[in-house]
Write a protein that holds these residues in place. Structure first.
Motif, PDB file in Angstrom:
ATOM      1  N   LEU A 111       0.745  -1.109   0.040  1.00  0.00           N
ATOM      2  CA  LEU A 111       0.062   0.075  -0.107  1.00  0.00           C
ATOM      3  C   LEU A 111       0.915   1.149  -0.110  1.00  0.00           C
ATOM      4  O   LEU A 111       1.579   1.314   0.698  1.00  0.00           O
ATOM      5  CB  LEU A 111      -0.947   0.055   1.179  1.00  0.00           C
ATOM      6  CG  LEU A 111      -2.109  -0.942   1.313  1.00  0.00           C
ATOM      7  CD1 LEU A 111      -2.816  -0.742   2.696  1.00  0.00           C
ATOM      8  CD2 LEU A 111      -2.729  -1.226  -0.060  1.00  0.00           C
ATOM      9  N   THR A 139      -3.060   0.635  -3.772  1.00  0.00           N
ATOM     10  CA  THR A 139      -2.454  -0.636  -4.010  1.00  0.00           C
ATOM     11  C   THR A 139      -1.344  -0.529  -5.124  1.00  0.00           C
ATOM     12  O   THR A 139      -1.947  -0.225  -5.987  1.00  0.00           O
ATOM     13  CB  THR A 139      -3.342  -1.672  -4.136  1.00  0.00           C
ATOM     14  OG1 THR A 139      -4.276  -1.567  -2.943  1.00  0.00           O
ATOM     15  CG2 THR A 139      -2.701  -2.983  -4.172  1.00  0.00           C
ATOM     16  N   HIS A 192      -8.567  -1.835  -0.707  1.00  0.00           N
ATOM     17  CA  HIS A 192      -7.624  -0.971   0.490  1.00  0.00           C
ATOM     18  C   HIS A 192      -7.644   0.643  -0.096  1.00  0.00           C
ATOM     19  O   HIS A 192      -7.536   1.430   0.511  1.00  0.00           O
ATOM     20  CB  HIS A 192      -6.292  -1.386   0.595  1.00  0.00           C
ATOM     21  CG  HIS A 192      -6.456  -2.660   1.579  1.00  0.00           C
ATOM     22  ND1 HIS A 192      -5.965  -3.784   0.863  1.00  0.00           N
ATOM     23  CD2 HIS A 192      -6.482  -2.779   2.952  1.00  0.00           C
ATOM     24  CE1 HIS A 192      -6.097  -4.899   1.902  1.00  0.00           C
ATOM     25  NE2 HIS A 192      -6.281  -4.375   2.870  1.00  0.00           N
ATOM     26  N   LEU A 207      -4.627  -0.137   6.495  1.00  0.00           N
ATOM     27  CA  LEU A 207      -5.126  -1.573   6.449  1.00  0.00           C
ATOM     28  C   LEU A 207      -6.733  -1.760   6.633  1.00  0.00           C
ATOM     29  O   LEU A 207      -7.312  -2.645   6.581  1.00  0.00           O
ATOM     30  CB  LEU A 207      -4.324  -2.438   7.354  1.00  0.00           C
ATOM     31  CG  LEU A 207      -2.706  -2.539   7.007  1.00  0.00           C
ATOM     32  CD1 LEU A 207      -2.163  -3.382   8.219  1.00  0.00           C
ATOM     33  CD2 LEU A 207      -2.281  -3.155   5.682  1.00  0.00           C
ATOM     34  N   GLU A 208      -7.298  -0.581   7.196  1.00  0.00           N
ATOM     35  CA  GLU A 208      -8.636  -0.998   7.451  1.00  0.00           C
ATOM     36  C   GLU A 208      -9.526   0.420   6.482  1.00  0.00           C
ATOM     37  O   GLU A 208      -9.474   1.578   7.175  1.00  0.00           O
ATOM     38  CB  GLU A 208      -8.967  -0.486   8.860  1.00  0.00           C
ATOM     39  CG  GLU A 208      -8.371  -1.732   9.779  1.00  0.00           C
ATOM     40  CD  GLU A 208      -8.975  -3.109   9.643  1.00  0.00           C
ATOM     41  OE1 GLU A 208     -10.168  -3.110   9.119  1.00  0.00           O
ATOM     42  OE2 GLU A 208      -8.521  -4.073   9.841  1.00  0.00           O
ATOM     43  N   PRO A 209      -9.685  -0.013   5.455  1.00  0.00           N
ATOM     44  CA  PRO A 209     -10.339   1.184   4.589  1.00  0.00           C
ATOM     45  C   PRO A 209     -11.494   1.899   5.017  1.00  0.00           C
ATOM     46  O   PRO A 209     -11.762   2.707   4.475  1.00  0.00           O
ATOM     47  CB  PRO A 209     -10.353   0.306   3.165  1.00  0.00           C
ATOM     48  CG  PRO A 209     -10.589  -0.764   3.490  1.00  0.00           C
ATOM     49  CD  PRO A 209      -9.770  -1.147   4.706  1.00  0.00           C
TER      50      PRO A 209
END
Length: 694
Positions: A179, A217, A237, A355-357
């Motif tokens: 990312l 990404t 993501h 990591l937590e969109p």
């Protein structure tokens, strides 16, 4: 193509920045009244001529490797004058070790330093090449429209890569994908929009959507070390964060009355982030972003409540109808006369979890409110999270935060949830430097971290914990820290544990700000030693790199030693200093801005505002051993651009750089650009590039 060498710029405005950059990025901060009017002590033990004595004591005479630039000798490695054959000490040592110079590991590879140039391209050391990873307008989120500069909308821009990428973070997903997280600091409407095709309100709304951050990404390319953008339609993501994205306040100031507005009477939520400069990636896998020049986005349609006057003045907020951005025309919360507390909701460190969109981004109030260049976190020997921060303004301060709780190792969800709370409780400090005198020919001394507040107790009489955090500049003024020359990126070296700070420049040092041993370069000294017809406001044009060693190499310590690792500028000038390395063998460097480290602990420095007649660039510098201080230019960015966000990948094969504001020169417009880089269109597009071994 051979680089074109230009004459040395002797009388730039502020560095070599154009008036456009000064206006759009920092609201002409250098032309504003001095924001820090406190009488905090300066270290006045500098004596006239100490720089010259230091040069004699600590460096060798200029050797035969000098490259003449505009009539002044500018030191360049012998390789640059030898048709490209590498003859530096690094390459000689590499050959002796059996081909180390061919390594793909950028921390160990020798390369031919790039000569000063003004080309409209990213110019790599010849042993390396690069590719563009992503450009302004490229799709980020699923459903993003194809970029068309003649048919932009705010809704389209909100799903596309934003403008003027700055900080770069790369978080691995697996062996093939990662990312890419970037800031979008500001916009330049002169270069973004064709004349006459958009009305004023639409331009402002598109520009608002082009601010913020992007999570993209990326995946490995075919060449070792290369990276390309992954298919955005299949990248869960990917995310754009803009002026309208909802954030939560965390920490002791959350909910305080100064953060409450009509739209948010709780003071717990705020829309958006902007003016984001540098940042940092935390050990728990989140990204920090510093809200820097937020003050330039507010104006006032009428009188401003006098209760806010002292704070607004200290932070450079406009209290007249004069406006730079004019965002209040399309969003009234930027009008200080109507919504004065909105300004207190910016100037924070933002934390985003890539990591937590679907997670809500956070503004961490425990890290204080000022013009954050960024924030970089390390874990101390005792397990505490320690963040280092600079307030990027002439005459402002360096800060440190130490968490109350300890970092939990492991990859469990519980450990990560705990670690994401580490920045909400702890102690915020500001730095005071003391010189030990310059009779030893060295600029060094000791220092102390002065406590401002913890999460439960203020150390500033008359101010509560929340008040210290909301008005951190005013609080710091009361405890006597040292006024610095635009402290920008500050990062701990993961190999030697020392802290390195880029002090970009200060044209008013020696004029409005007294000299001291940490900030020694005064305008009169420049004139006397260079003999150049510089103005009385020349001051510290080229900047320094400060090296800090905390007591016991413990990041929680409150005492430290310091030295000026680099005094940047023309290596032939007596005042310059390169950690004692032979000045005839270094690359010229001016206006250090961001710093990074590779796996060997080498310091990488990107520059912003080079006044030595060349485009800005990226430099590698060893910090230990016989080559300590050997500055070598790894690349230069295109004409009018700034080098941002340097990052060396974990496998040491890739060097990421954000190319910000290419072609931002006075008089340039969309129809008449001074740069068209990356040369995919007839106008410039800020982009992220990655360099790797050919």
């Amino acid at each position: 193509m051979s680089p074109t060498l230009l004459p040395l710029i002797s009388t730039p405005r502020h560095g070599s920045r154009s008036r456009m950059t000064c206006r759009f990025r920092c609201n002409d901060a250098c032309d504003a009244p001095v924001p820090n009017e406190s009488d905090n002590p300066a270290m006045r033990d500098l004596v006239e001529g100490a720089l010259a004595r230091r040069s004699v004591l600590k460096t060798g005479a200029l050797g035969a490797g000098a490259l003449v630039v505009g009539g002044l000798a500018t030191a360049a490695p012998a390789a640059a004058a030898a048709g490209g054959s590498t003859t530096s000490a690094a390459s000689t040592a590499a050959a002796a070790r059996g081909g180390r110079h061919c390594s793909h590991d950028v921390s160990r590879a020798a390369f031919t330093p790039v000569a000063p140039n003004r080309t409209d391209a990213v110019t790599n050391a010849p042993e390396f090449t690069h590719n563009v990873v992503i450009r302004w307008g490229d799709p980020v989120e699923a459903g993003a429209r194809r970029f068309d500069v003649h048919a932009q909308t705010p809704e389209a821009q909100a799903k596309q890569f934003g403008y003027n990428n700055d900080y770069v973070g790369v978080l691995p997903l697996d062996g093939r994908r990662a990312l890419l997280v970037t800031n979008h600091e500001y916009t330049d409407e002169n270069l973004m929009f064709p004349a006459g095709e958009y009305d004023d309100a639409t331009i402002k709304k598109i520009a608002m959507a082009a601010h913020g951050m992007s999570v993209v990404t990326i995946e490995r390319g075919r060449a070792a070390g290369s990276w390309i953008r992954a298919d955005h339609r299949r990248s869960r993501h990917n995310r754009r964060i803009t002026v309208h994205t909802e954030f939560a306040f965390h920490g002791p100031a959350a909910g305080h009355e100064l953060l409450r507005t009509e739209a948010d009477p709780t003071g717990m939520r705020v829309n958006g982030t902007f003016g984001n400069c540098a940042g940092g990636t935390t050990p728990w896998g989140t990204v920090l972003s510093g809200e820097e020049n937020f003050n330039g986005y507010f104006d006032a349609s009428g009188p401003v409540d006098a209760a806010n006057a002292a704070s607004f003045k200290r932070y450079g907020l406009a209290t007249t109808t004069t406006t730079n951005r004019g965002w209040s025309d399309v969003d009234e919360r930027f009008d200080l006369a109507r919504h004065p507390h909105e300004a207190y909701r910016f100037g924070w460190v933002v934390e985003v979890d890539p990591l937590e969109p679907t997670s809500t981004p956070v503004k961490q109030t425990m890290l204080g409110r000022f013009k954050h260049e960024g924030a970089n976190v390390t874990i101390s020997k005792s397990g505490h999270a320690v963040a280092y921060m600079g307030d990027d303004e002439r005459g402002d301060y360096i800060y440190k935060f130490v968490s109350a709780d300890r970092f939990r190792h492991g990859r469990s969800p519980a450990a990560r949830r705990h670690n994401k709370t580490l920045l909400t409780k702890g102690t915020l400090y500001v730095a005071k430097f003391t010189g030990d005198g310059t009779d030893d020919g060295v600029f060094d001394g000791s220092g102390e971290w002065l406590p401002l507040t913890s999460h439960h107790r203020s150390h500033v009489p008359g101010m509560s914990v929340a008040e210290v955090l909301v008005n951190t500049r005013l609080a710091a003024d009361t405890v006597g820290p040292t006024k610095m020359d635009r402290p920008e990126d500050i990062e701990p070296n993961p190999v030697n544990g020392k802290i390195y700070c880029a002090l970009t420049n200060n044209s008013d040092r020696g004029v409005k700000y007294p000299t001291d041993e940490t900030n020694p370069l005064a305008s009169s000294m420049v004139r006397a030693e260079l003999g150049a017809p510089l103005t009385s406001k020349s001051g510290n044009r080229n900047g320094y790199v400060l090296e800090v060693t905390e007591r016991g190499n413990d990041h929680t310590a409150t005492r430290f030693a310091w030295d000026l690792f680099l005094v940047c500028g023309d290596p032939t000038a007596p005042e310059t200093y390169f950690a004692g390395f032979d000045k005839s063998k270094v690359s010229p460097i001016s206006c250090p801005d961001n710093v990074a480290f590779d796996g060997a602990g080498n310091l990488w420095i990107s520059t912003d505002g080079n006044v030595l007649g060349s485009n800005d660039g990226l430099f590698r510098v060893p910090v230990a051993g016989p080559r300590r201080g050997h500055v070598e230019q790894f690349l230069t960015v295109p004409f009018g651009a700034e080098t941002c966000g340097p990052l060396v990948s974990r496998d040491q094969r890739s060097v990421f750089v954000a190319v910000q504001h290419p072609g931002e020169t006075d008089g340039a417009t969309f129809e008449s650009p001074s740069s068209t880089w990356p040369h995919t269109d007839g106008f410039p597009r800020p982009s992220v590039v990655v360099s790797y071994r050919r």
